[in-house]
Design a protein around this motif. Structure first.
Motif, PDB file in Angstrom:
ATOM      1  N   SER A 117       1.569  -1.601   0.076  1.00  0.00           N
ATOM      2  CA  SER A 117      -0.079  -0.041   0.240  1.00  0.00           C
ATOM      3  C   SER A 117       0.909   1.405  -0.109  1.00  0.00           C
ATOM      4  O   SER A 117       1.839   1.221   0.378  1.00  0.00           O
ATOM      5  CB  SER A 117      -1.210   0.296   1.255  1.00  0.00           C
ATOM      6  OG  SER A 117      -1.425  -1.072   1.000  1.00  0.00           O
ATOM      7  N   GLY A 311      -6.821  -2.775   5.887  1.00  0.00           N
ATOM      8  CA  GLY A 311      -6.348  -3.698   4.378  1.00  0.00           C
ATOM      9  C   GLY A 311      -7.339  -2.953   3.075  1.00  0.00           C
ATOM     10  O   GLY A 311      -7.521  -2.190   3.464  1.00  0.00           O
ATOM     11  N   SER A 312      -6.847  -4.243   2.411  1.00  0.00           N
ATOM     12  CA  SER A 312      -7.513  -3.192   0.922  1.00  0.00           C
ATOM     13  C   SER A 312      -6.228  -2.525   0.423  1.00  0.00           C
ATOM     14  O   SER A 312      -6.613  -1.216  -0.129  1.00  0.00           O
ATOM     15  CB  SER A 312      -8.598  -3.805   0.580  1.00  0.00           C
ATOM     16  OG  SER A 312      -8.984  -2.493   1.129  1.00  0.00           O
ATOM     17  N   LYS A 313      -5.423  -3.233  -0.315  1.00  0.00           N
ATOM     18  CA  LYS A 313      -4.601  -2.529  -1.152  1.00  0.00           C
ATOM     19  C   LYS A 313      -5.258  -1.365  -2.313  1.00  0.00           C
ATOM     20  O   LYS A 313      -5.476  -2.085  -2.894  1.00  0.00           O
ATOM     21  CB  LYS A 313      -3.496  -3.240  -1.813  1.00  0.00           C
ATOM     22  CG  LYS A 313      -2.451  -1.884  -2.406  1.00  0.00           C
ATOM     23  CD  LYS A 313      -1.631  -3.569  -3.138  1.00  0.00           C
ATOM     24  CE  LYS A 313      -0.124  -2.153  -3.758  1.00  0.00           C
ATOM     25  NZ  LYS A 313      -0.395  -0.721  -4.922  1.00  0.00           N
ATOM     26  N   LYS A 314      -5.226  -0.251  -2.388  1.00  0.00           N
ATOM     27  CA  LYS A 314      -6.296   0.829  -3.520  1.00  0.00           C
ATOM     28  C   LYS A 314      -4.167   0.992  -4.381  1.00  0.00           C
ATOM     29  O   LYS A 314      -3.395   1.251  -4.199  1.00  0.00           O
ATOM     30  CB  LYS A 314      -6.379   1.714  -3.132  1.00  0.00           C
ATOM     31  CG  LYS A 314      -7.212   1.707  -1.963  1.00  0.00           C
ATOM     32  CD  LYS A 314      -8.611   2.730  -1.951  1.00  0.00           C
ATOM     33  CE  LYS A 314      -9.292   2.217  -1.237  1.00  0.00           C
ATOM     34  NZ  LYS A 314      -9.934   2.977  -0.113  1.00  0.00           N
TER      35      LYS A 314
END
Ligand code: NAP
Ligand code: HSE
Length: 417
Positions: A117, A311-314
């Motif tokens: 990230s 969490g969850s890479k953009k």
């Protein structure tokens, strides 16, 4: 627990440490994990005796530290910061930066390097979450225009000058309050706003332009006469960053601008920033808030920390696949079209006005309004023009400047309507 290394503990870094502690329980609850800064990097450890985290002067103790999950870069500058951030990314750290100068030059290379990230909310407009708004909230839109006050220091100076205060004195005050860059010529010269505009433009248009490619002018030449003129004709003077999409071309520019008092953005004073973004689906949206200062900026940095911990890479600049359908190119600065205000100080002689009007007409510049301000030994002529091309106005100014009755450098400000 998520462990953080922080590089740079100045105005912003110390506010991040303070506010992570102050709102610890809330932040843990929103992020889902405890967050702890375990190491800080500074230039001079002796200056930071009141900081109760272990300090070092060697950034590799953070970027290569196997215990650290996130590296937060708050040191500023370009080359060294690039070295630090690249090293962190190469060592698989998630990275957060507030450094717009770094991103203005290296955002596309960093995007390539970033397998983890990479967040940078604080790099544009301090505490306003405009990166997340543009990259995420408006992701369904073609962006038609971005227009904003994106430098807190300049807006503070221009607002205080309206009260009759002296430019240099107010700049010193902005530095004391922690608004200005380490080198304040980046603020008053328009470069900081340009860095931010380039970041916004790369999210809006995926365009990889550098500061050298765009029109940048600062507020150093604005004086009380200009402010008086603005008042008399119903304008405010603001340093604006403007990005416009015209067919398949993009116009990017930063300069002092006369805007009508009735516009929402004209009412934004002090260190506050405001950005209008027009999307083809949503229409106009507007973002307002504190554009500089430790706490405001820390609010944005900590929001990035929480986002990464959740969490969850953009995709860093908002594109998972390169936008191939429409490759946009940059409009040359000399071809930009705008209305102008001109301030010309002349000797009080016969025929002066006629000569100036003639030169303007020869260069396709038509006068919309005119004001004459007699001074003791000379006269100030203030013109507002109809729309003209940048190269034509510059040519006319250079010819008029050489006339022997013109006694001071001519100043001009673009008018945005
Ligand atoms: P600052 O007060 O000048 O602090 C910079 C910090 O970085 C200091 O702690 C300094 O160490 C450290 N540092 C600088 N060069 C270093 C090096 N080569 N190695 C190790 N440490 C180094 O700056 P700031 O105002 O906090 O700004 C930090 C970043 O945030 C900049 O990129 C700025 O553009 C950005 N930003 C600032 C604001 C704001 O309102 N101030 C808002 C948005 C974004 P020492 O303390 O030992 O000198
Ligand atoms: N120097 C910058 C400003 C800090 O005055 O806007 C926030 O980016």
């Amino acid at each position: 627990m998520i462990k953080i290394g922080i590089v740079g503990i100045g105005t912003v870094g110390s506010a991040v440490i303070k506010n992570l502690q102050k709102n610890r329980d809330l932040i843990k609850s929103r992020a889902g994990k405890e967050i702890k800064i375990i190491k800080g990097v500074v230039r001079d450890i002796n200056k930071h005796k009141n900081i109760d985290i272990p300090l070092t002067t060697d950034y590799k103790e953070v970027t290569r530290n196997p215990e650290i999950d996130i590296v937060v870069e708050l040191m500023g500058g370009v080359d060294k910061a690039y070295e630090v951030v690249s090293d962190a990314l190469k060592h698989k750290k998630a990275v957060i930066t507030a450094n717009k100068a770094l991103l203005a030059y290296h955002r596309f290379e960093l995007q390539k390097l970033a397998k983890t990230s990479f967040e940078y909310e604080a790099s544009v407009a301090g505490g306003i979450p405009v990166i997340k708004a543009l990259r995420d909230g408006l992701s369904a839109n073609h962006i038609l225009e971005i227009k904003g006050i994106i430098n807190g220091t300049c807006n503070y100076i221009l607002s205080e000058m309206k009260k009759g205060r002296n430019y240099k004195e107010v700049l010193k005050e902005a530095q004391k309050k922690g608004y200005a860059e380490a080198d304040p010529s980046f603020d008053v010269g328009g470069y900081d706003a340009a860095h931010k505009l380039l970041i916004l433009a790369s999210i809006a248009y995926n365009i990889d332009a550098k500061p050298e490619d765009i029109l940048i002018e600062g507020i150093e030449n604005i004086n009380l006469t200009d402010i008086e003129f603005a008042k008399e004709f119903g304008y405010e003077i603001k340093l604006l960053g403007i990005a416009k999409k015209l067919d398949k071309k993009i116009e990017l520019r930063v300069h002092p601008t006369l805007i009508k008092k009735s516009e929402m953005i004209a009412k934004v004073d002090g260190v506050m920033n405001a950005i209008s973004v027009i999307g083809d689906v949503v229409g106009e949206t507007m973002y307002y808030g504190p554009g500089a200062g430790g706490d405001a900026t820390a609010s944005a940095v900590i929001s990035d920390i929480i986002e990464i911990v959740r969490g969850s890479k953009k995709p860093m600049l908002g594109y998972k696949i390169p936008l191939e359908i429409e490759k946009c190119s940059l409009i040359k600065s000399e071809d930009i079209i705008s209305k102008y205000y001109l301030r010309i100080a002349v000797k009080d002689e016969l025929g002066v006005l006629e000569k100036i009007a003639h030169i303007l007409a020869q260069n396709n510049i038509s006068i919309e309004s005119f004001l004459q301000k007699p001074r003791n030994s000379y006269v100030k002529l203030l013109f507002a023009t109809h729309k003209a091309k940048e190269k034509e106005i510059k040519k006319a100014i250079s010819i008029i400047q050489k006339l022997n009755f013109v006694i001071k450098p001519i100043n001009y400000i673009r008018i945005e309507e």
